[in-house]
Design a protein around this motif. Structure first.
Motif, PDB file in Angstrom:
ATOM      1  N   VAL A   1       0.817  -1.212   0.000  1.00  0.00           N
ATOM      2  CA  VAL A   1       0.000   0.000   0.000  1.00  0.00           C
ATOM      3  C   VAL A   1       0.853   1.265   0.000  1.00  0.00           C
ATOM      4  O   VAL A   1       0.567   2.227  -0.732  1.00  0.00           O
ATOM      5  N   ALA A   2       1.904   1.282   0.827  1.00  0.00           N
ATOM      6  CA  ALA A   2       2.656   2.515   1.098  1.00  0.00           C
ATOM      7  C   ALA A   2       3.166   3.233  -0.156  1.00  0.00           C
ATOM      8  O   ALA A   2       3.034   4.462  -0.250  1.00  0.00           O
ATOM      9  N   PRO A   3       3.736   2.528  -1.141  1.00  0.00           N
ATOM     10  CA  PRO A   3       4.290   3.273  -2.286  1.00  0.00           C
ATOM     11  C   PRO A   3       3.239   3.971  -3.134  1.00  0.00           C
ATOM     12  O   PRO A   3       3.587   4.817  -3.968  1.00  0.00           O
ATOM     13  N   PHE A   4       1.963   3.613  -2.953  1.00  0.00           N
ATOM     14  CA  PHE A   4       0.914   4.171  -3.806  1.00  0.00           C
ATOM     15  C   PHE A   4      -0.058   5.062  -3.044  1.00  0.00           C
ATOM     16  O   PHE A   4      -0.989   5.607  -3.631  1.00  0.00           O
ATOM     17  N   ALA A   5       0.139   5.202  -1.737  1.00  0.00           N
ATOM     18  CA  ALA A   5      -0.763   6.034  -0.932  1.00  0.00           C
ATOM     19  C   ALA A   5      -0.584   7.495  -1.303  1.00  0.00           C
ATOM     20  O   ALA A   5       0.538   8.000  -1.377  1.00  0.00           O
ATOM     21  N   GLN A   6      -1.689   8.178  -1.545  1.00  0.00           N
ATOM     22  CA  GLN A   6      -1.629   9.578  -1.948  1.00  0.00           C
ATOM     23  C   GLN A   6      -1.613  10.511  -0.743  1.00  0.00           C
ATOM     24  O   GLN A   6      -1.043  11.600  -0.810  1.00  0.00           O
ATOM     25  N   THR A   7      -2.226  10.094   0.357  1.00  0.00           N
ATOM     26  CA  THR A   7      -2.265  10.925   1.556  1.00  0.00           C
ATOM     27  C   THR A   7      -0.869  11.001   2.163  1.00  0.00           C
ATOM     28  O   THR A   7      -0.261   9.983   2.438  1.00  0.00           O
ATOM     29  N   GLY A   8      -0.359  12.187   2.338  1.00  0.00           N
ATOM     30  CA  GLY A   8       0.977  12.363   2.906  1.00  0.00           C
ATOM     31  C   GLY A   8       2.060  12.518   1.872  1.00  0.00           C
ATOM     32  O   GLY A   8       3.200  12.825   2.227  1.00  0.00           O
TER      33      GLY A   8
ATOM     34  N   THR B   1       6.623  12.004   1.277  1.00  0.00           N
ATOM     35  CA  THR B   1       7.108  11.914   2.655  1.00  0.00           C
ATOM     36  C   THR B   1       6.410  10.788   3.403  1.00  0.00           C
ATOM     37  O   THR B   1       7.042   9.992   4.099  1.00  0.00           O
ATOM     38  N   GLY B   2       5.098  10.713   3.256  1.00  0.00           N
ATOM     39  CA  GLY B   2       4.345   9.655   3.908  1.00  0.00           C
ATOM     40  C   GLY B   2       4.641   8.288   3.326  1.00  0.00           C
ATOM     41  O   GLY B   2       4.676   7.284   4.052  1.00  0.00           O
ATOM     42  N   GLN B   3       4.848   8.220   2.024  1.00  0.00           N
ATOM     43  CA  GLN B   3       5.167   6.940   1.388  1.00  0.00           C
ATOM     44  C   GLN B   3       6.469   6.360   1.942  1.00  0.00           C
ATOM     45  O   GLN B   3       6.544   5.174   2.275  1.00  0.00           O
ATOM     46  N   VAL B   4       7.486   7.201   2.051  1.00  0.00           N
ATOM     47  CA  VAL B   4       8.764   6.739   2.584  1.00  0.00           C
ATOM     48  C   VAL B   4       8.625   6.364   4.061  1.00  0.00           C
ATOM     49  O   VAL B   4       9.154   5.344   4.517  1.00  0.00           O
ATOM     50  N   ALA B   5       7.887   7.186   4.818  1.00  0.00           N
ATOM     51  CA  ALA B   5       7.721   6.924   6.251  1.00  0.00           C
ATOM     52  C   ALA B   5       7.039   5.581   6.489  1.00  0.00           C
ATOM     53  O   ALA B   5       7.489   4.783   7.331  1.00  0.00           O
ATOM     54  N   ASN B   6       5.967   5.293   5.768  1.00  0.00           N
ATOM     55  CA  ASN B   6       5.243   4.043   5.971  1.00  0.00           C
ATOM     56  C   ASN B   6       6.014   2.834   5.452  1.00  0.00           C
ATOM     57  O   ASN B   6       5.901   1.740   6.002  1.00  0.00           O
ATOM     58  N   THR B   7       6.792   3.023   4.394  1.00  0.00           N
ATOM     59  CA  THR B   7       7.616   1.921   3.900  1.00  0.00           C
ATOM     60  C   THR B   7       8.698   1.573   4.922  1.00  0.00           C
ATOM     61  O   THR B   7       8.930   0.382   5.210  1.00  0.00           O
ATOM     62  N   MET B   8       9.355   2.578   5.475  1.00  0.00           N
ATOM     63  CA  MET B   8      10.350   2.335   6.514  1.00  0.00           C
ATOM     64  C   MET B   8       9.722   1.689   7.740  1.00  0.00           C
ATOM     65  O   MET B   8      10.290   0.768   8.341  1.00  0.00           O
ATOM     66  N   LEU B   9       8.543   2.165   8.122  1.00  0.00           N
ATOM     67  CA  LEU B   9       7.841   1.580   9.262  1.00  0.00           C
ATOM     68  C   LEU B   9       7.559   0.101   9.016  1.00  0.00           C
ATOM     69  O   LEU B   9       7.778  -0.731   9.910  1.00  0.00           O
ATOM     70  N   ALA B  10       7.082  -0.238   7.843  1.00  0.00           N
ATOM     71  CA  ALA B  10       6.762  -1.636   7.546  1.00  0.00           C
ATOM     72  C   ALA B  10       8.004  -2.517   7.633  1.00  0.00           C
ATOM     73  O   ALA B  10       7.962  -3.623   8.203  1.00  0.00           O
ATOM     74  N   LEU B  11       9.121  -2.046   7.085  1.00  0.00           N
ATOM     75  CA  LEU B  11      10.353  -2.833   7.112  1.00  0.00           C
ATOM     76  C   LEU B  11      10.843  -3.038   8.546  1.00  0.00           C
ATOM     77  O   LEU B  11      11.259  -4.144   8.926  1.00  0.00           O
ATOM     78  N   LEU B  12      10.804  -1.976   9.348  1.00  0.00           N
ATOM     79  CA  LEU B  12      11.241  -2.093  10.743  1.00  0.00           C
ATOM     80  C   LEU B  12      10.271  -2.944  11.558  1.00  0.00           C
ATOM     81  O   LEU B  12      10.684  -3.702  12.435  1.00  0.00           O
ATOM     82  N   TRP B  13       8.995  -2.808  11.288  1.00  0.00           N
ATOM     83  CA  TRP B  13       7.976  -3.601  11.978  1.00  0.00           C
ATOM     84  C   TRP B  13       8.198  -5.086  11.737  1.00  0.00           C
ATOM     85  O   TRP B  13       8.202  -5.899  12.665  1.00  0.00           O
TER      86      TRP B  13
END
Length: 240
Positions: A108-115, A118-130
């Motif tokens: 989802v993260a690479p295609f999310a428009q909200t944010g 900046t938000g795409q990178v943040a959520n991708t990093m979060l997923a990897l660390l999670w």
């Protein structure tokens, strides 16, 4: 020692407030997705990405399991007195929560428009660390390195609750970067995207920093308990 002490120890835990917080959060966050209607989603659903909404719903479902089981994982009394329940809830946390939920975020993260970006990178990093912290915690438990297992799981749970922390951070960032949203005036889409993107970073970075601070404090306390007092030290034997 009074007979009420064991009860007090059971209550004095993060498990209870986290459990209450989780139930309250899910009661608000889940309803828009229960009808499986993309028009009710809180995030904008790109029309040219057919798997976006199914992956978003999967993440929300698996993430809900992770939140609920995380509350059990941080309950020391349950871990000590009912280790089988702790193990099985931990397996559910990993296999039915973090692993599928984290993979869904990556879809989802690479295609999310909200944010925006900046938000795409943040959520991708979060997923990897999670994913990484949960797998590291599982591997440590399998190797019976329980101190390391505990530390990795504290980090993992901190990341799990980033979605909950994101709500107040979003409100704060919108108030700072896009106050027009609250006043009802014309909204600058770029400023709103910046506010949402910054809140996505803060929601997990701050959680992780707090977790590391707490872990460092517990290591220091444990180390002080293990160091004998000066009067207890005995001179080393002299070799002859």
């Amino acid at each position: 020692m009074s007979s009420s002490t064991p009860v007090a120890r059971r209550v004095r835990t993060l498990a209870l407030p986290l459990g209450v917080l989780t139930i309250a959060f899910l009661a608000v966050a889940l309803p828009p997705y229960l009808g499986l209607d993309p028009a009710q989603a809180r995030l904008a659903v790109p029309e040219d990405v057919p798997w976006f909404y199914p992956a978003l719903v999967a993440h929300i479902g698996f993430g809900s399991i992770a939140l609920l089981t995380a509350s059990l994982q941080v309950w020391p009394w349950l871990r000590r007195t009912h280790p089988a329940v702790h193990r099985w809830s931990g397996r559910a946390y990993l296999a039915l929560g973090v692993l599928p939920g984290g993979v869904a975020v990556l879809a989802v993260a690479p295609f999310a428009q909200t944010g925006g970006a900046t938000g795409q990178v943040a959520n991708t990093m979060l997923a990897l660390l999670w994913l990484g912290t949960a797998v590291a915690g599982y591997r440590a438990a399998r190797a019976r390195r329980f101190d390391q297992h505990r530390e990795w799981m504290v980090r993992s749970v901190a990341l799990t609750f980033s979605i909950v922390a994101n709500r107040p951070w979003s409100m704060l960032c919108i108030a700072v970067f896009a106050p027009e949203v609250m006043s009802g005036g014309p909204v600058d889409p770029a400023a709103l995207a910046q506010a949402v993107g910054v809140s996505m970073w803060l929601s997990w970075v701050v959680n992780l920093l707090v977790a590391e601070y707490w872990l460092n404090r517990t290591r220091n306390r444990r180390g002080r308990r293990q160091v004998p007092a000066a009067g207890d030290r005995r001179p080393a034997a002299v070799a002859t």
